[in-house]
Scaffold this active site. Structure first.
Site, short mmCIF file in Angstrom:
data_model
loop_
_atom_site.label_atom_id
_atom_site.label_comp_id
_atom_site.label_asym_id
_atom_site.label_seq_id
_atom_site.Cartn_x
_atom_site.Cartn_y
_atom_site.Cartn_z
N ASP A 8 -66.63 -11.02 -59.81
CA ASP A 8 -66.52 -11.99 -60.82
C ASP A 8 -65.36 -11.58 -61.75
OD1 ASP A 8 -68.08 -10.28 -62.43
OD2 ASP A 8 -69.56 -11.79 -62.61
N CYS A 65 -69.97 -7.28 -59.61
CA CYS A 65 -70.10 -8.08 -60.99
C CYS A 65 -70.41 -7.14 -61.98
CB CYS A 65 -70.98 -9.24 -60.57
SG CYS A 65 -72.72 -8.91 -60.40
N HIS A 133 -84.30 2.40 -36.20
CA HIS A 133 -83.35 1.61 -37.22
C HIS A 133 -82.79 0.34 -36.62
CE1 HIS A 133 -84.06 4.86 -39.82
NE2 HIS A 133 -83.82 5.80 -38.92
C1 RB5 Z 1 -71.33 -11.97 -66.14
O1 RB5 Z 1 -71.38 -11.86 -67.36
C2 RB5 Z 1 -72.69 -11.41 -65.52
O2 RB5 Z 1 -73.67 -11.76 -66.00
C3 RB5 Z 1 -72.24 -10.82 -63.88
O3 RB5 Z 1 -71.06 -10.23 -63.97
C4 RB5 Z 1 -73.46 -10.13 -63.39
O4 RB5 Z 1 -73.83 -9.00 -64.01
C5 RB5 Z 1 -74.76 -10.90 -62.88
O5 RB5 Z 1 -75.37 -10.47 -61.96
#
Ligand code: RB5
Length: 162
Positions: A8, A65, A133
């Site tokens: 993201d 993210c 596993h």
């Molecule tokens: C974005 O601000 C943030 O919420 C996202 O990058 C992540 O940390 C979500 O899990």
């Protein structure tokens, strides 16, 4: 291996580090972005990579993210995707060897670039182990195919194994 990477908007720089590490190890990486300043929501990015890996279009996925959590949750909604959030390399290696993880996720607000590279290195250097596993990974795959109900839990439980 064929690898797909996505993040993201909170994790652009760390995604680029992860990609560089994978390419240095000789892997082919397709980068789905985003570029700096472009918004991509983590549920979309995670689910897209989950689909691309689970469908066999790619062997493995790299995700990032803010925490690594949301995007891995989204990936794990896709049957066949086994995403793991890592903040150190040991988990990355063991998740691959024991759980046949096929996507690794890191948090840009949690780890630095060096740690992210070590996580990717450990993840890509490891291979799924066989034996017990592999049997447990088959149990995970069975959960992909069915609604989890008490019957399935009983079939997997200690009584079924004795
Ligand atoms: C974005 O601000 C943030 O919420 C996202 O990058 C992540 O940390 C979500 O899990």
């Amino acid at each position: 291996m064929r690898i797909v990477a996505h993040s993201d908007h909170a994790a652009v720089a760390i995604r680029l580090e992860m990609i560089e590490q994978a390419r240095e190890m000789g892997h082919q990486v397709d980068d789905l972005g985003p570029a700096e300043g472009e918004r991509v929501d983590y549920p979309y990015a995670g689910a897209l990579v989950g689909h691309k890996v689970a469908s066999g279009e790619y062997d493995l996925g790299l995700l990032a993210c803010g925490t690594g959590v949301g995007i891995s949750m989204a990936a794990n909604k896709v049957p066949g995707a086994r995403a793991v959030v890592c903040s150190e390399p040991y988990t990355a290696r063991l998740s691959r060897e024991h759980n046949a993880s096929n996507i690794v996720s890191v948090g840009a607000r949690v780890v630095g670039p060096g740690e992210a590279r070590m996580i990717v290195e450990a993840f890509l250097a490891a291979e799924p182990a066989g034996g017990r596993h592999a049997e447990r990974v088959e149990m995970l795959k069975a959960l992909d195919d069915q609604q989890l109900d008490l019957q399935i839990l009983r079939a997997m439980g200690p009584a079924a194994q004795s």
